[in-house]
Design an enzyme around this catalytic site. Sequence first.
Site, PDB file in Angstrom:
ATOM      1  N   ASP A 298       1.774   2.819   1.660  1.00  0.00           N
ATOM      2  CA  ASP A 298       0.438   2.900   1.086  1.00  0.00           C
ATOM      3  C   ASP A 298       0.207   1.738   0.127  1.00  0.00           C
ATOM      4  O   ASP A 298       0.777   1.689  -0.967  1.00  0.00           O
ATOM      5  CB  ASP A 298       0.282   4.236   0.351  1.00  0.00           C
ATOM      6  CG  ASP A 298      -1.112   4.437  -0.231  1.00  0.00           C
ATOM      7  OD1 ASP A 298      -2.025   3.672   0.134  1.00  0.00           O
ATOM      8  OD2 ASP A 298      -1.278   5.351  -1.052  1.00  0.00           O
TER       9      ASP A 298
ATOM     10  N   ASP B 293      -7.058  -3.916   1.913  1.00  0.00           N
ATOM     11  CA  ASP B 293      -6.298  -2.668   1.955  1.00  0.00           C
ATOM     12  C   ASP B 293      -5.847  -2.380   3.375  1.00  0.00           C
ATOM     13  O   ASP B 293      -6.630  -1.938   4.215  1.00  0.00           O
ATOM     14  CB  ASP B 293      -7.136  -1.505   1.418  1.00  0.00           C
ATOM     15  CG  ASP B 293      -6.382  -0.192   1.460  1.00  0.00           C
ATOM     16  OD1 ASP B 293      -5.134  -0.220   1.436  1.00  0.00           O
ATOM     17  OD2 ASP B 293      -7.018   0.870   1.523  1.00  0.00           O
TER      18      ASP B 293
END
Length: 507
Positions: A109, A328
């Site tokens: 993540d 991201d």
Amino acid sequence: MQAHFLAGKPVILTISATVITLLLQTAFVLCGFPTTLTLERAFPTNHHVELSELKDRDSLRHPRILQQASVASVVDFPVQGTYDPYRVGLYFTRVQLGSPPKEYYVQIDTGSDVLWVSCNSCKGCPRSSGLQLPIQFYDPSSSSTASLIYCSDQRCSLGTQASDSNCSGQNNQCSYTFQYGDGSGTSGFYVSDQIHLDTVSGDSTFSNASASIVFGCSMSQTGDLTKSDRAVDGIFGFGQQGLSVIAQLSSQGVAPDAFSHCLVGNGAGGGILVLGQIMEPSMVYTPLIPSQPHYNINLLSISVNGHTLSIDPSMFATSTSRGGTIIDSGTTLAYLTEEAFDPFVDAITQSVSQSVRPLISKGNQCYLVTSSTPEIFPTVSLNFAGGASMVLRPQDYLLQQNSVGGAAVWCIGFQKIRGQGITILGDLVLKDRIVVYDLGGQRIGWANYDCTKSVNVSITSSGGRSEYVNAGQISGSASLQNTRCSLILVIFVALWLQLSVVIVVFS
């Protein structure tokens, strides 16, 4: 006993020895420790997901989007899973923690900082996984190198600065609580223990290393984290704050203060992930905006077919009132601030108005195209500070949804974000590129690349000299590689026996 050979027969021995040498070299290359991280699909390829579902999933993830030493090794982690836009999946890796070391599968993540794993006596933690992974629970009392982190510890205050830790309760332990936008959350306390790493140095020597790091011990999980269908042992935050594993390892001189990925964009998936900087001559860089908890960069303009759109650059800026532009890799699609979305879609539509039929499908701008490939659509350029541009092919901003009467339906993969002033570049645009997160240089770089090929990873030796480690893409699955290695070893043994027979016969 000295060996005696008949005339002409030594040729057989020479050939056999040469073949064996070549096979040994091949075995070391093919069967040695992998220098690449092969990403494997975790879900069936026939699991189709609607664009709206992907959008909803990303919207839940976005609330989760929450620093040097000279080093001599690149660290790699084995990576599995996928974040394919049409399949529900995730990327996860395996880490070894404690003494003796135990393995834990953790989701990768980039939108958070902390590594945490489920601990024994955890409430709400899954006991099984639909990914067919063994669920493991960390127990500090079973590790001889584990120790608790208390509020007086400087490392706890480091986490407090980034809202990654807090101090409360009667036991004076450094704790954490992470709450996510989908209603899920986790809480627990911090421990210090050994992480065991596989490294490769500049001379391509593989070795093991270990370091003491701080990570979370989860005692409670809620929401989607309690579900077993995609359960893993925890989450591996790849952010840049003080308690991130990257920051901790680089400050100890164990690993570079950078990481890189190169994700294959076709249906087969796969790619490379390393702690280190992948080097490529065509790489361009743009500065990271300082003092941000995310990977924020300065987007200046968008061009469609070479024409710059009339969008105020301040709409992309990072400020107290605007979220700016974020890289991201954990976001599936891509998202534009509302002031830029309509001009972007309008420019795409106008450029193909004579060749396609526009239509709205489930609230998304789509196009009915007689061709199964999107080459008739224009190229798009995202132009960043420092002169760096990210050129998008049609397949980097379009998604094929279905077919109508034999014609393909292509939809804009970019989505609109209202009222937040934020642009997020996810895997839709990051695929088929090397992407480098250079935390030491405070910059992000990228280059178009065939991610099925090998790459060079830059490291810095103890003398400050730059060296390169070659990381080559391994074809096929691990089982295929193991089969290949076994076959090579069988051939090697057979030829060695042949060589022994030759020696005995002619002795």
